[in-house]
Motif scaffolding. Structure first.
Motif, short mmCIF file in Angstrom:
data_model
loop_
_atom_site.label_atom_id
_atom_site.label_comp_id
_atom_site.label_asym_id
_atom_site.label_seq_id
_atom_site.Cartn_x
_atom_site.Cartn_y
_atom_site.Cartn_z
N ALA B 234 -17.67 -23.57 23.98
CA ALA B 234 -17.05 -22.36 23.44
C ALA B 234 -17.53 -21.12 24.17
O ALA B 234 -16.75 -20.23 24.52
CB ALA B 234 -17.33 -22.26 21.95
N LEU B 235 -18.84 -21.06 24.45
CA LEU B 235 -19.39 -19.89 25.13
C LEU B 235 -18.88 -19.81 26.57
O LEU B 235 -18.55 -18.74 27.06
CB LEU B 235 -20.92 -19.94 25.12
CG LEU B 235 -21.58 -19.69 23.76
CD1 LEU B 235 -23.09 -19.91 23.84
CD2 LEU B 235 -21.30 -18.26 23.28
N ASN B 236 -18.79 -20.97 27.23
CA ASN B 236 -18.28 -20.99 28.60
C ASN B 236 -16.83 -20.51 28.69
O ASN B 236 -16.42 -19.95 29.69
CB ASN B 236 -18.39 -22.39 29.20
CG ASN B 236 -19.82 -22.73 29.54
OD1 ASN B 236 -20.65 -21.83 29.70
ND2 ASN B 236 -20.13 -24.02 29.64
N ARG B 237 -16.06 -20.78 27.64
CA ARG B 237 -14.65 -20.36 27.64
C ARG B 237 -14.48 -18.95 27.08
O ARG B 237 -13.36 -18.53 26.83
CB ARG B 237 -13.84 -21.31 26.76
CG ARG B 237 -13.65 -22.70 27.33
CD ARG B 237 -12.93 -23.51 26.28
NE ARG B 237 -12.65 -24.86 26.71
CZ ARG B 237 -12.50 -25.87 25.87
NH1 ARG B 237 -12.60 -25.65 24.56
NH2 ARG B 237 -12.23 -27.06 26.31
N TYR B 238 -15.59 -18.27 26.82
CA TYR B 238 -15.57 -16.92 26.21
C TYR B 238 -14.85 -16.92 24.87
O TYR B 238 -14.27 -15.92 24.47
CB TYR B 238 -14.92 -15.90 27.15
CG TYR B 238 -15.65 -15.79 28.47
CD1 TYR B 238 -16.87 -15.11 28.54
CD2 TYR B 238 -15.15 -16.39 29.61
CE1 TYR B 238 -17.55 -15.03 29.74
CE2 TYR B 238 -15.83 -16.31 30.81
CZ TYR B 238 -17.03 -15.63 30.87
OH TYR B 238 -17.72 -15.56 32.05
N GLU B 239 -14.89 -18.08 24.14
CA GLU B 239 -14.27 -18.12 22.81
C GLU B 239 -15.33 -17.74 21.78
O GLU B 239 -15.88 -18.60 21.10
CB GLU B 239 -13.72 -19.52 22.54
CG GLU B 239 -12.51 -19.83 23.38
CD GLU B 239 -12.10 -21.30 23.29
OE1 GLU B 239 -11.05 -21.65 23.85
OE2 GLU B 239 -12.84 -22.07 22.66
N TYR B 240 -15.62 -16.42 21.71
CA TYR B 240 -16.72 -15.99 20.84
C TYR B 240 -16.42 -16.20 19.37
O TYR B 240 -17.32 -16.34 18.57
CB TYR B 240 -17.08 -14.53 21.13
CG TYR B 240 -17.72 -14.35 22.48
CD1 TYR B 240 -18.80 -15.14 22.84
CD2 TYR B 240 -17.23 -13.43 23.39
CE1 TYR B 240 -19.39 -15.01 24.08
CE2 TYR B 240 -17.82 -13.28 24.64
CZ TYR B 240 -18.91 -14.08 24.99
OH TYR B 240 -19.49 -13.94 26.20
N GLY B 241 -15.15 -16.23 19.02
CA GLY B 241 -14.77 -16.51 17.62
C GLY B 241 -15.23 -17.90 17.20
O GLY B 241 -15.89 -18.07 16.16
N SER B 242 -14.92 -18.89 18.06
CA SER B 242 -15.35 -20.26 17.75
C SER B 242 -16.87 -20.36 17.77
O SER B 242 -17.48 -20.99 16.89
CB SER B 242 -14.77 -21.24 18.78
OG SER B 242 -13.37 -21.25 18.69
N ALA B 243 -17.50 -19.72 18.77
CA ALA B 243 -18.96 -19.76 18.86
C ALA B 243 -19.58 -19.17 17.59
O ALA B 243 -20.52 -19.74 17.03
CB ALA B 243 -19.43 -18.98 20.08
N GLY B 244 -19.00 -18.06 17.13
CA GLY B 244 -19.49 -17.44 15.90
C GLY B 244 -19.36 -18.39 14.72
O GLY B 244 -20.29 -18.54 13.90
N ALA B 245 -18.22 -19.09 14.67
CA ALA B 245 -18.00 -20.05 13.57
C ALA B 245 -19.06 -21.14 13.61
O ALA B 245 -19.64 -21.50 12.58
CB ALA B 245 -16.61 -20.66 13.68
N ILE B 246 -19.34 -21.64 14.83
CA ILE B 246 -20.34 -22.71 14.96
C ILE B 246 -21.72 -22.22 14.50
O ILE B 246 -22.42 -22.90 13.75
CB ILE B 246 -20.40 -23.21 16.42
CG1 ILE B 246 -19.10 -23.93 16.78
CG2 ILE B 246 -21.59 -24.15 16.63
CD1 ILE B 246 -18.94 -24.21 18.25
N LEU B 247 -22.09 -21.01 14.95
CA LEU B 247 -23.40 -20.48 14.55
C LEU B 247 -23.49 -20.32 13.03
O LEU B 247 -24.51 -20.63 12.42
CB LEU B 247 -23.66 -19.13 15.24
CG LEU B 247 -23.95 -19.24 16.74
CD1 LEU B 247 -24.10 -17.86 17.36
CD2 LEU B 247 -25.21 -20.06 16.98
N LEU B 248 -22.40 -19.84 12.42
CA LEU B 248 -22.41 -19.69 10.96
C LEU B 248 -22.59 -21.03 10.27
O LEU B 248 -23.34 -21.14 9.29
CB LEU B 248 -21.11 -19.03 10.48
CG LEU B 248 -21.01 -17.52 10.72
CD1 LEU B 248 -19.66 -17.00 10.28
CD2 LEU B 248 -22.13 -16.80 9.96
#
Lengths: 275, 269
Positions: B234-248
């Motif tokens: 997700a981070l490599n694809r700059y999909e910060y929304g998904s990354a944020g979801a994963i962190l949450l």
């Protein structure tokens, strides 16, 4: 019958805890081992079942030389020597029944003890002993849920569960109040007389020792300085064992204890009458 | 008393480490000078920092608008993989730790066994999870198996060391009493040691379970599978929304584990 010959223990630090201790203990005799702290009382009884390894000398139990045994035979010998401890030394998180049954560990193989499936005879004996020491109602309680006096009763039941030929008792009353101390001493000596069981009781309380034992051995700096009947324990002898100052102080505190108890009893009687 | 003595009304604590006053001043000045020089040597690229603000803001923005849906399939597979990895590695790690912990307790083990077990513990603790994970990924390829091995290995060092220390701190009187009945070594362990250390062992295992879950997110980044791999993608694809979801999700699971293990430990006392 236990016989101890020229027992000597020198610790690695160079402290000589016992020097040349010898005596015999006929079956059925209850011996009080008295002496100031550091006199070697604890070391002496631990040398008998080799929880402490003696430096030289011999310990014979019914013609078995305990000091010469290898690890396996030593474990077999320990099964026949019951031990009761100062701070009870119960396994706090196990139930009362498990603590009593642990007296059989030397007799059962590992897997049986691990699954807690002890032979029926052992379980029966445990129930009988718990009844004898007055704890029938507490079989399934955890040991740390009991009071001091009750815990020491469990300790007594555990030692007897071994069906011992000898009891080693290390300061059985040190963490108990005077009244409970007397009850525990009475229980121990009664049980020893019932089954002609010899016992060595380490005890710093001279008056208790005089009241309950058949014979007194006085240790001072690792040497036997007195060996005789309680009646022969004169003030002069006690002063030699404890030193003048300590002996006077001990007498005084014992007198206070007795007075306190008499007072408490009188008060209880008064309350009963009032009811 | 006939004459009263005059007592001093000031007192200062005598210096403990360095007695001489000039040396204390020199050493303190030296330390401050070193600190200033050290900070000066850190090379900060201020233009890069100002650009970075924007990226950081986007990252935080994604965090504030988490996107659970568009990558949900990847997230859920990663999550299941991570949870499986966490549970299996904790169980296997604890099972291996118990005998090593017994061997590493000075009051139970003979000298040679103690040395071996302490050696194993030291090796496990010295190697950081990421390095171990890179090694296992090189050995077994990308995926959860490498992660499982990494976490099991790390668990051994953690549990065995703390278990051994707990055994060394136990009440020796209880063990002595059991030994005095003629019990064998294993019986002493079962009757005197186990009851004393069991609550702590269970507590440590639960604690390790939640460490392993967090670690699984980190080692995923170097290719050892799990939610960390999904996060990395997700981070490599700059999909910060998904990354944020994963962190949450990671935060939520760690909090649940924290609460549940605290509750369980109270029950096991």
């Amino acid at each position: 019958m236990l016989s101890i010959r020229n027992l000597t223990k020198t610790y690695k630090t160079g402290d000589r805890a016992l020097s040349d201790v010898s005596f015999d203990l006929p079956s059925g005799q209850v011996v009080g081992l008295i002496g100031p702290s550091g006199a070697g009382k604890s070391t002496l009884i631990r040398c008998i079942n080799r929880l402490v390894e003696p430096t030289s000398g011999r310990v014979m139990l019914n013609d078995l030389d305990i000091t010469a045994l290898g690890p396996r035979d030593l474990r077999r010998a320990r099964r026949r020597i019951g031990m009761i401890f100062q701070e009870y030394a119960l396994v706090e998180r196990l139930t009362v029944m498990e603590n009593v049954l642990s007296g059989r560990l030397g007799y059962v193989p590992f897997w049986r003890s691990f699954t807690r499936r002890f032979p029926g005879a052992d379980i029966q004996r445990a129930y009988r002993l718990l009844d004898r020491v007055g704890l029938s109602a507490h079989v399934d309680k955890r040991a740390d849920a009991l009071s001091g006096g009750q815990r020491q009763r469990v300790g007594i039941a555990r030692a007897l569960e071994q069906e011992p030929d000898l009891l080693l008792i290390d300061e059985p009353t040190a963490s108990l109040d005077p009244r409970t101390s007397r009850q525990i001493m009475r229980l121990i000596t009664e049980i020893c007389r019932e089954s002609a069981l010899p016992a060595i009781i380490n005890i710093h309380d001279v008056l208790l020792a005089q009241q309950f034992t058949d014979r007194i051995i006085g240790l001072q700096a690792g040497r036997v300085v007195f060996d005789g009947p309680p009646s022969a324990l004169t003030n002069a002898v006690l002063t030699r064992i404890y030193g003048a100052e300590d002996w006077t102080a001990m007498q005084k505190s014992a007198a206070e204890d007795a007075q306190d108890e008499a007072q408490a009893r009188a008060e209880a009687d008064r309350l009963l009458e009032a009811l | 008393m006939a004459h009263s003595q005059v007592w001093p009304d000031t007192w200062s604590r005598p210096p403990r480490m360095i007695r001489s006053r000039p040396w204390r001043i020199i050493l303190a000045a030296g330390a401050i000078l070193y600190l200033i020089l050290a900070i000066g040597s850190v090379d900060v690229n201020w233009t890069r920092v100002s650009e970075g603000w924007e990226r950081g803001a986007r990252f935080i923005g994604g965090f504030l608008q988490p996107d659970f849906t568009s990558r949900w399939r990847d997230i859920s597979t990663g999550l299941v993989e991570s949870l499986t990895m966490t549970l299996t590695s904790t169980v296997v790690g604890v099972l291996i730790s118990v005998p090593i912990g017994l061997g590493a307790a000075r009051n139970l083990a003979p000298r040679w066994l103690y040395a071996i077990c302490r050696g194993i513990i030291a090796a496990s603790r010295a190697l950081q999870e990421i390095i171990v994970a890179i090694f296992f990924v090189a050995l077994f390829g990308f995926g959860a198996f490498a992660g499982f091995l990494t976490l099991s290995f790390a668990t051994i060092g953690f549990i065995a060391k703390l278990l051994a220390e707990d055994i060394e701190d136990m009440d020796p009187a209880q063990a002595e009493a059991i030994r005095a009945t003629g019990a064998s070594w294993w019986q002493v362990v079962n009757y005197a040691v186990q009851p004393q250390v069991m609550p702590r062992l269970l507590g440590l295992s639960l604690y390790r379970l939640d460490i392993n879950f967090r670690e699984s997110a980190v080692i995923g980044i170097v290719g050892a599978g799990g939610i960390g791999a999904t996060l990395n993608t997700a981070l490599n694809r700059y999909e910060y929304g998904s990354a944020g979801a994963i962190l949450l999700i990671i935060i939520a699971i760690v909090m649940i584990a924290e609460y549940a293990s605290g509750h369980l430990r109270r029950m096991l006392k």
